[in-house]
Enzyme design. Sequence first.
Site, PDB file in Angstrom:
ATOM      1  N   LYS A  79     -15.555  27.019  40.231  1.00  0.00           N
ATOM      2  CA  LYS A  79     -15.508  27.591  38.884  1.00  0.00           C
ATOM      3  C   LYS A  79     -16.254  28.929  38.884  1.00  0.00           C
ATOM      4  CE  LYS A  79     -16.550  25.593  34.279  1.00  0.00           C
ATOM      5  NZ  LYS A  79     -17.116  24.352  33.665  1.00  0.00           N
ATOM      6  N   SER A  99     -13.875  22.271  30.518  1.00  0.00           N
ATOM      7  CA  SER A  99     -13.832  23.702  30.706  1.00  0.00           C
ATOM      8  C   SER A  99     -13.485  24.139  32.135  1.00  0.00           C
ATOM      9  CB  SER A  99     -15.173  24.325  30.322  1.00  0.00           C
ATOM     10  OG  SER A  99     -16.213  23.871  31.164  1.00  0.00           O
ATOM     11  N   SER A 102     -16.595  18.366  31.472  1.00  0.00           N
ATOM     12  CA  SER A 102     -15.774  19.503  31.914  1.00  0.00           C
ATOM     13  C   SER A 102     -15.277  19.428  33.346  1.00  0.00           C
ATOM     14  CB  SER A 102     -16.541  20.811  31.721  1.00  0.00           C
ATOM     15  OG  SER A 102     -16.637  21.109  30.354  1.00  0.00           O
TER      16      SER A 102
END
Lengths: 68, 454
Positions: free
Chosen positions: B77, B152, B176
């Site tokens: 990420k 996310s 997430s």
Amino acid sequence: MKKLQIETLTGIRDQFASYAWDDDELNELVDPKLGIITGFQDLLDQLEILRQVDLGDTPPAADIKTSI
Amino acid sequence: MNESTAFSNIKTLRGLLDSGEILAVELTQIFAERINCLNQTSKAFISLDIDNALKQAEQLDHLSNRKILAGIPYACKDLFDVEGIATTGGSRVLHDNVATQDADCITQMNNAGAIFLGKNNLHEFAYGATGENAVYGTPPNPYDQTRLAGGSSSGSAAAVAYGLCSTALGTDTGGSVRAPAALCGLVGFKPTYGRISTEGVIPYSWALDHIGGITRCVADAALVFSALDGQRVDKALNLKNLTVGIPETFFFENADSEILTSIEQLMQLLTQAGATMKKVAMPSMEYTRTVSLTVQMPEALSYHSRYLESRGELYSPDFRAGLALAQNLLAEHYVRAKRFIETYRRDTNRAFAEVDVLLTPATPTIAPKIGVTEVSIGSYSEPAGNAITRYTSFFNMTGHPAITFPCGMHTEGLPMAAQLIGRHYGDEALLCVAQLIESALGFCVPEPDLSGLD
């Protein structure tokens, strides 16, 4: 507890150590029109309920910081 | 070969690499070509580091000492620092924020021999579970392009689910890692709070942030955890001695009926395998979202205050609105919320006195449609982001390790998933139990049909 007023938020912005949020941004918290944040008053109402719960001597949860 | 290789688990890829059937550099090229073809559709990657990946792979091909993730391509990420590459947080605010050293997790993955391919898209600064991103695009679900991959860690889930890397790191503040993995037919593992270093990772909320991995199977999750934690996952357990806690309230309410049926079937299978199902009382969940928000938003504001004065106009309006809300909470609200979190931790630990693991659905819904703001299940309606993380966020507050894994396909063609929660610092045991359940279940998510997308 009274309903949140825009004057309260502008007062915090102007009289507390705070970032200079736009009036529109603060107004959105009180009177949501864009649908970005719709539940600030609900959040405050729930915090008022939680405020009345007796947590005894429970301390805050501790954070843990790990690094290699 | 390329298609099947790209969707192989790490164990299979390690077998191919160890036997010399494929070179690390060839494997890296396969993923690089797929990224080239599918990144525009998947919107999984924000930045790439393919040249360095190929160099690293070539060096690995000349080494005989094989580490646990040697030659396995991975991504992270775009909150993790990787030296020489911008850490954008999925935001215009940090478009020029080039990292000067690797995050601890990246160092660990590289030390384990994994090959870094690039950085994944996300909900701006991890503020939201839908993965919608106005700057870098919204990753669609590979099983239905009109639906969300979830967030996310949206790009991390999409990268693995579209066969663009073998595993991807994400952060999990309310689900997430686990929730997008669940919506995309993957495994998402969030270790015990504090177990994996967050050094070099842009925080969202220090009290709730966890590092996690998204993989194709539980065994791969164990390998990635071993790489991050430095401990081998090797415990002798069996399902016969297992007591599985089933929460009496909240976790089975207002959920899609097919998801509930799939969890019921999982319980029956575990019972047939000799495990004991036991109903357990959990803390009241009525105000848990309020408690979580009251901690996470002031922490986010505190971190982002360093950029608000100079770059405040570059934040998306919704994140700014969240920060403005945080500015108007009282200090006592924050402290009180953290005291509630302490009671949640204690009460959940008490539940573990009677059971080895807890079992819940991973999400109450399949992947919502892109652009839909409210999700309705029967007469119950809630914002899409709240629905996606409804069953996961509690365990960010308690800090217990939790893993989500696929347990069936919905008639809408979307994956459904279960969540298993373990004791504090019982990460290895949880992974072992999850592997046993995955084997007993014998369920394999079909590969998504990506024909016509490249």
